[in-house]
Design an enzyme around this catalytic site. Structure first.
Site, PDB file in Angstrom:
ATOM      1  N   ASP A 188       0.868  -1.176   0.000  1.00 49.88           N
ATOM      2  CA  ASP A 188       0.000   0.000   0.000  1.00 49.88           C
ATOM      3  C   ASP A 188       0.908   1.229   0.000  1.00 49.88           C
ATOM      4  O   ASP A 188       1.781   1.353   0.881  1.00 49.88           O
ATOM      5  CB  ASP A 188      -0.874   0.035   1.256  1.00 49.88           C
ATOM      6  CG  ASP A 188      -1.988  -1.005   1.255  1.00 49.88           C
ATOM      7  OD1 ASP A 188      -2.036  -1.820   0.309  1.00 49.88           O
ATOM      8  OD2 ASP A 188      -2.802  -0.988   2.188  1.00 49.88           O
TER       9      ASP A 188
ATOM     10  N   SER B 239       7.975   4.869   5.219  1.00 48.32           N
ATOM     11  CA  SER B 239       9.072   4.113   4.635  1.00 48.32           C
ATOM     12  C   SER B 239       8.883   3.996   3.131  1.00 48.32           C
ATOM     13  O   SER B 239       7.877   4.438   2.591  1.00 48.32           O
ATOM     14  CB  SER B 239       9.164   2.727   5.281  1.00 48.32           C
ATOM     15  OG  SER B 239       9.185   2.835   6.685  1.00 48.32           O
TER      16      SER B 239
END
Length: 292
Positions: free
Chosen positions: A109, A249
């Site tokens: 995602d 991230s």
């Protein structure tokens, strides 16, 4: 602030509280001075320890509420810490993994941008210039991806932080590159070479349908670990590769010339400086078909 589009071509300016804070800090010399100790490995380990503690559980409910997270998608569990919650697992079947050898899928995602690798393999991402060679620290490997595509999948803190292998194949061991933990937020790109600052790991996947593929994970500020599953040699599309601890991230894929083509909306958005929102396992491209 940055622009993100969904697959229905609806573009929205996104500017979270985290984005605004980082823009303010990076926009002034004193803010950058304040951030310096926080991006050190020692501070990152300390932050990881705090977020692994039971006391951090009080952060969970406000986070769910502030980010409107649908907890019905996740495996029910009594979380022992904030990081335990952050690494929560989705229920099986919540994300559909697109199948078919011609389909190229997202590993997570995220918000994706694609960049064509030039003859000199030099890239500008969020006003940060770097080379494929400096990213991989391996000249010979970098040369094999000239004229291919770099796929940058940026995760926000509210995203699901597990990631998968994007195709069947044989995978190498993970190569670890240590570095200073630094935010992958777009605000940082105006001041610092993001990917030269971050710790990262990558593996070479010899995929069944797209040839050699680099799959890299990049840690961000306060991410103490990139938690990859060791010992894999043969993997399947959709099989979990690992997960991140707390923080925004990035997952980076690299494909060789003539192997994978981005979907038109993603390519068009990337050329306009717009990220495209995608889900784990969703189609983001296709296998290249040579002209007859």
């Amino acid at each position: 602030m940055y622009l993100a589009a969904d697959r229905k071509r609806k573009v929205k300016a996104e500017n979270s509280a985290q984005d605004r804070l980082l823009e303010a800090l990076y926009g002034h010399w004193f803010g950058r001075l304040l951030l310096k100790p926080f991006v050190s490995p020692a501070c990152s380990r300390l932050g990881g320890w705090v977020l692994d503690s039971q006391a951090s559980k009080w952060l969970i409910r406000p986070f769910i509420r502030n980010h409107s997270i649908d907890m019905s998608e996740y495996v029910p569990k009594k979380y022992t810490s904030y990081n335990d919650f952050f690494k929560r697992e989705m229920k099986r079947g919540t994300r559909k993994i697109e199948q078919g050898g011609h389909i190229w899928v997202s590993p997570c995602d995220s918000r994706v941008t694609v960049i064509k690798i030039t003859d000199k393999s030099i890239f500008s991402v969020k006003q940060t210039r770097y080379t494929v060679e400096s990213l991989l620290k391996n000249r010979r490997l970098a040369e094999g991806f000239a004229d291919g595509y770099l796929w940058i999948f940026r995760l926000c803190v509210e995203d699901y932080h597990h990631y998968i292998y994007v195709d069947d194949g044989y995978v190498s061991r993970n190569i670890h590159i240590p570095g200073i933990f630094h935010t992958v937020n777009p605000a940082a790109g105006d001041r610092l070479p993001i990917y030269k600052e971050n710790t990262r790991e990558y593996a070479l996947l010899r995929s069944s349908n797209f040839g050699p593929v680099i799959q890299m994970e990049v840690g961000a500020m306060l991410v103490g670990k990139i938690e990859n599953t060791p010992g894999k040699k043969v993997v399947r599309r959709g099989e979990e590769k690992g997960c991140f601890a707390f923080g925004g991230s990035t997952v980076i894929l690299m494909t060789q010339a003539g192997k994978a083509c981005p979907d038109e909306d993603i390519l068009r958005n990337s050329e306009l400086g717009i990220e495209t929102k995608v889900k784990l396992g969703e189609r983001v491209g296709r296998r290249h078909i040579p002209a007859k």
